[in-house]
Design a protein around this motif. Sequence first.
Motif, short mmCIF file in Angstrom:
data_model
loop_
_atom_site.label_atom_id
_atom_site.label_comp_id
_atom_site.label_asym_id
_atom_site.label_seq_id
_atom_site.Cartn_x
_atom_site.Cartn_y
_atom_site.Cartn_z
N ALA A 101 0.83 -1.20 0.00
CA ALA A 101 0.00 0.00 0.00
C ALA A 101 0.87 1.25 0.00
N LEU A 149 -8.16 5.09 -4.88
CA LEU A 149 -7.87 3.64 -4.88
C LEU A 149 -9.10 2.90 -4.36
N TYR A 150 -9.33 1.71 -4.89
CA TYR A 150 -10.48 0.91 -4.47
C TYR A 150 -10.00 -0.36 -3.80
N ARG A 151 -10.78 -0.83 -2.83
CA ARG A 151 -10.44 -2.05 -2.10
C ARG A 151 -10.17 -3.18 -3.10
N GLN A 201 -7.65 -3.20 -5.14
CA GLN A 201 -6.77 -2.66 -6.16
C GLN A 201 -5.36 -2.53 -5.58
N TYR A 208 -4.04 -0.10 -2.49
CA TYR A 208 -5.08 0.21 -1.50
C TYR A 208 -4.62 -0.26 -0.11
N ASP A 230 -8.26 4.71 3.76
CA ASP A 230 -9.72 4.77 3.60
C ASP A 230 -10.32 5.27 4.91
N ALA A 277 -10.28 4.68 -1.15
CA ALA A 277 -9.25 5.42 -0.42
C ALA A 277 -8.81 6.63 -1.21
#
Length: 169
Positions: A133, A148-150, A152, A155, A160, A167
């Motif tokens: 991350a 950013l998406y969970r 991905q 992330y 988030d 995020a």
Amino acid sequence: KEAKKAEEAKKADEAKKAEEAKKAEEAKKAEDAKKAEEAKKAEEAEKAVQTLEANQVTENVAPAQAAISNVADQGIKDSLTYRVGLVQNAINIRAQQAAEAEQARQAQQAAEAEQARQAQQQQAFASQPQQGAYRNCREARAAGAAPLYRGQPGYGSHLDRDGDGVACE
């Protein structure tokens, strides 16, 4: 004396008839010339329309319309104008299809550019020495990865704040 007068009257009458016949012949010649000129203009208009039909480009429309405007016969004029209208419609349809094809090409190009950008981001992230991350959202934004998406790459739950799976939003 009367025979002389009758003869003179007969001659005058014949001269008058000859003059009328001459005038009628001249009028017929003038009418024939006018019809020939009208036929010539109709033929020129027909050729201009045929040229337009053979080479359907906007530049050929105005000469065809100009030639049609010189035609005296309304029936011929209407027929030629109708044919020009059909060609104009065909030209417009082709222009619209070309514009749509160009839009599709640009959209495809944009999609390919976006895919390349995402691949570059993933490659940049993969080359980072971190443990999966970004350290913070500033770093993610600098890499062009935000939001950013969970699930991905890049992330992290620490990025988030509201826990909604997105995020650095």
